[in-house]
Structure formats: C-alpha cells, structure tokens
Motif scaffolding. Sequence first.
Motif, PDB file in Angstrom:
ATOM      1  N   UNK A   1       1.764   1.860 -16.738  1.00 44.24           N
ATOM      2  CA  UNK A   1       0.275   2.005 -15.923  1.00 44.24           C
ATOM      3  C   UNK A   1       0.477   0.677 -15.439  1.00 44.24           C
ATOM      4  N   UNK A   2       0.934  -0.182 -15.569  1.00 48.36           N
ATOM      5  CA  UNK A   2       0.984  -2.008 -14.287  1.00 48.36           C
ATOM      6  C   UNK A   2       1.534  -1.136 -13.679  1.00 48.36           C
ATOM      7  N   UNK A   3       2.727  -0.244 -13.415  1.00 50.38           N
ATOM      8  CA  UNK A   3       3.452  -0.073 -11.893  1.00 50.38           C
ATOM      9  C   UNK A   3       2.587   0.599 -11.000  1.00 50.38           C
ATOM     10  N   UNK A   4       2.040   1.676 -12.285  1.00 48.52           N
ATOM     11  CA  UNK A   4       1.220   3.132 -11.874  1.00 48.52           C
ATOM     12  C   UNK A   4       0.061   2.511 -10.776  1.00 48.52           C
ATOM     13  N   UNK A   5      -0.313   1.428 -11.606  1.00 47.78           N
ATOM     14  CA  UNK A   5      -2.204   0.614 -10.671  1.00 47.78           C
ATOM     15  C   UNK A   5      -1.581   0.670  -9.721  1.00 47.78           C
ATOM     16  N   UNK A   6      -0.966  -0.261  -9.350  1.00 45.40           N
ATOM     17  CA  UNK A   6       0.190  -1.523  -8.482  1.00 45.40           C
ATOM     18  C   UNK A   6      -0.139  -0.253  -6.770  1.00 45.40           C
TER      19      UNK A   6
ATOM     20  N   UNK B   1       1.982   8.169  -2.856  1.00 45.34           N
ATOM     21  CA  UNK B   1       2.426   9.512  -2.592  1.00 45.34           C
ATOM     22  C   UNK B   1       1.528   9.954  -4.190  1.00 45.34           C
ATOM     23  N   UNK B   2       1.807  10.894  -4.406  1.00 44.55           N
ATOM     24  CA  UNK B   2       0.889  11.130  -5.717  1.00 44.55           C
ATOM     25  C   UNK B   2       2.528  11.391  -6.252  1.00 44.55           C
ATOM     26  N   UNK B   3       3.834  12.282  -5.827  1.00 43.33           N
ATOM     27  CA  UNK B   3       5.226  11.379  -6.403  1.00 43.33           C
ATOM     28  C   UNK B   3       5.426  10.549  -6.915  1.00 43.33           C
ATOM     29  N   UNK B   4       5.737   9.763  -5.813  1.00 41.67           N
ATOM     30  CA  UNK B   4       6.260   8.568  -6.299  1.00 41.67           C
ATOM     31  C   UNK B   4       5.216   7.902  -7.297  1.00 41.67           C
ATOM     32  N   UNK B   5       3.773   7.653  -7.099  1.00 40.98           N
ATOM     33  CA  UNK B   5       3.202   7.689  -8.456  1.00 40.98           C
ATOM     34  C   UNK B   5       3.819   8.328 -10.038  1.00 40.98           C
ATOM     35  N   UNK B   6       3.909   9.167  -9.657  1.00 43.32           N
ATOM     36  CA  UNK B   6       4.360  10.314 -10.833  1.00 43.32           C
ATOM     37  C   UNK B   6       5.449  10.019 -11.204  1.00 43.32           C
ATOM     38  N   UNK B   7       5.900   9.783 -10.408  1.00 42.32           N
ATOM     39  CA  UNK B   7       7.325   8.993 -11.030  1.00 42.32           C
ATOM     40  C   UNK B   7       7.461   7.014 -11.622  1.00 42.32           C
ATOM     41  N   UNK B   8       6.945   6.466 -10.758  1.00 42.84           N
ATOM     42  CA  UNK B   8       6.837   4.659 -11.547  1.00 42.84           C
ATOM     43  C   UNK B   8       5.677   5.516 -13.549  1.00 42.84           C
ATOM     44  N   UNK B   9       4.776   6.142 -13.165  1.00 41.33           N
ATOM     45  CA  UNK B   9       3.881   6.300 -13.942  1.00 41.33           C
ATOM     46  C   UNK B   9       4.827   7.041 -15.286  1.00 41.33           C
TER      47      UNK B   9
END
Length: 189
Positions: free
Chosen positions: A85-90, A97-105
């Motif tokens: 979640x912290x990585x996603x916020x960053x 992109x949504x794809x990269x955010x999805x991987x992190x989250x």
Amino acid sequence: MHFEHDVLMGIMADLDEETQAHSKRVQSLAVAIGERMGLTSAELKELNLGAYIHDIGKKFIPETILKKKAPLTPQEWEIIEMHPKRGYSLVEALGLSDAVKGIVLGHHLWADGQGGYPQELVGLKPSLLTQITTVADVFDAMISHRAYRQGLGIAAAMDHLKSNSGTRFNIEVVAVFEAEVYPSLRISG
C-alpha cells in the motif's frame, strides 16, 4: 516522465543491497516469463518496470524489521504487510500506469483472489502482469538467503509453486515458468 523515472531510480538505489538485488532478479525472471507467454511489447515494458519496483514500499519499513535475524512478531508482520500500500501511494503520486500500480499493490495477493495481502483486496484477482511478478518474486525469495534463514534449493521452490498452482499462483504462469525458464536456472544454478 524523466522526472518520475529519476525519482523511482533514486528511491530504488536508496533501498538496501539485498532488496535491490532481489528486485533486479524478480525483474529478470518476470520479463523472461512474460516473453515466453507472448506478451506484447507494451505489456513487457509495464512488466519490466512493475516487477523491478514491486517492493518500492519497503522504503517505508524500518530497516530493523527488514534485517531482523529472528522471526518477526505479529506486529512486525503487520508493518511488513503495509509495503504494497505504501508503494502504491508512491507510484500513484508519480502518475505511473494502472498496470504498474497494480503490480506494486497486488504482488502478495493470491492468483485466485482468496488470500494474501493487502487484506482489503482479498477477493479480487490480480492482473496477469501482477501474477507473473508474484511467481518471480516468490521463487526468488525462496531461493535467496535472508537474515533469518538460508535459501531453499531451486527444486524445492519449484515444488512450492507447483503445489500452490491454481490457488496462490496462476496455473499458466507456473507452467510456462517450469517449462521455459526453470530449466535454464537448473543449468546455471
């Protein structure tokens, strides 16, 4: 995008050496799987970045927890489980992109959506790019030495992926990894 890239690379360079090395290995394994699964060049580009920065949220986890040589307490596990979640916020703040955010989250969510963390996402199935990253992440984590344990052999890690295929891990991703990527690891490892 250059500013965002520079910020990301600066944060990744600031992580401990073990996390940096793990991130590079996960990136390499994930892209190898993605190529063999026939992903498009655009998907591979997203996977390449997302797999590399999947653990960027560990920047916000105290090093005393990350490098602890004893088993973690339940409270320490709760802190560790906050890194997606912290990585996603960053990465969201950086406009990735949504794809990269999805991987992190979602890289700790089960492929079938029935387990993993963050808990509030249990019940949702992660994207294929996230599921590829998860297989690469778990395999590398299992074979790597950690402060609190020795790494397992690659055969034991492969057995773990196969025995949890269809629940924790995507069946197709594990099959491609076993048939197309794992054999080269057995030769070089």
